[in-house]
Scaffold this active site. Sequence first.
Site, PDB file in Angstrom:
ATOM      1  N   ARG A  45       0.864  -1.182   0.000  1.00 33.51           N
ATOM      2  CA  ARG A  45       0.000   0.000   0.000  1.00 33.51           C
ATOM      3  C   ARG A  45       0.896   1.225   0.000  1.00 33.51           C
ATOM      4  O   ARG A  45       1.411   1.636   1.024  1.00 33.51           O
ATOM      5  CB  ARG A  45      -0.907   0.001   1.239  1.00 33.51           C
ATOM      6  CG  ARG A  45      -1.811   1.220   1.355  1.00 33.51           C
ATOM      7  CD  ARG A  45      -2.596   1.183   2.668  1.00 33.51           C
ATOM      8  NE  ARG A  45      -3.411   2.381   2.817  1.00 33.51           N
ATOM      9  CZ  ARG A  45      -2.986   3.517   3.356  1.00 33.51           C
ATOM     10  NH1 ARG A  45      -1.736   3.616   3.813  1.00 33.51           N
ATOM     11  NH2 ARG A  45      -3.789   4.560   3.465  1.00 33.51           N
ATOM     12  N   SER A 114     -12.261  -3.068   3.571  1.00 32.79           N
ATOM     13  CA  SER A 114     -12.268  -2.235   4.779  1.00 32.79           C
ATOM     14  C   SER A 114     -13.711  -1.955   5.191  1.00 32.79           C
ATOM     15  O   SER A 114     -14.554  -1.652   4.348  1.00 32.79           O
ATOM     16  CB  SER A 114     -11.568  -0.897   4.507  1.00 32.79           C
ATOM     17  OG  SER A 114     -10.230  -1.107   4.139  1.00 32.79           O
ATOM     18  N   LYS A 143      -3.199   7.084   8.134  1.00 31.74           N
ATOM     19  CA  LYS A 143      -4.394   7.238   7.303  1.00 31.74           C
ATOM     20  C   LYS A 143      -5.217   8.358   7.918  1.00 31.74           C
ATOM     21  O   LYS A 143      -6.030   8.141   8.820  1.00 31.74           O
ATOM     22  CB  LYS A 143      -5.172   5.912   7.263  1.00 31.74           C
ATOM     23  CG  LYS A 143      -6.035   5.747   6.023  1.00 31.74           C
ATOM     24  CD  LYS A 143      -6.500   4.310   5.914  1.00 31.74           C
ATOM     25  CE  LYS A 143      -7.271   3.947   4.671  1.00 31.74           C
ATOM     26  NZ  LYS A 143      -8.078   4.886   4.001  1.00 31.74           N
TER      27      LYS A 143
END
Length: 210
Positions: A45, A114, A143
Amino acid sequence: MVDENKLKKALKLYLVTDSDILKGRDFYKVIEDSMKAGVTMVQLREKDADGKEFLEKAMKLRELTRKYNVSFIINDRVDIAMVCDADGIHVGQSDIDAVSVRKLIGEDKIIGVSARSVEEAKKAKEDGANYLGIGAMFSTSTKLDAKDVSFDTLNNIINEVDLPFVLIGGINLDNVCQLKQFNPDGYALVSGILGAQDIKSRVKSWYEKI
């Protein structure tokens, strides 16, 4: 079809990459050290990487994860997951939906979704997700748009949606004890592993805690 028992074992210590946290340390060495130490799944990611860099990292990590027999997941980029033959893909609520992902990657690949609410978790299951990433459990710097999930919401998701799940978001060695009561299949960690200078001893510490 995805073997659920095998998947649950793979979710145990789930490393999500983020080059920014490494502060110049060698990306591949750090990820390899974490796998040597016992990380069971790696998700690529890299939000700031362009397509070319992301593909290059995906191809190299695919080789490394095979070497250490670690499951390899790509965040978001279904095209790159297919090119490098990753074990699966993880998508968020604003990404391509799991139904569409499944059409592209077939029945044998893992799909993670998610979820922050019971509704999102139910839809993920209906859409064919193999596991949920639930969070953020605590506030997190990796995040910034992540909303915290309360323990009540987490309980409701677990009670209403029967899917393997990992917890993510701001989890560290000090607060993970608060989450063990929920019996997650695993913990998804970014700075919890990558923030350590000594990756081997950090992973060992995680195993002692969980």
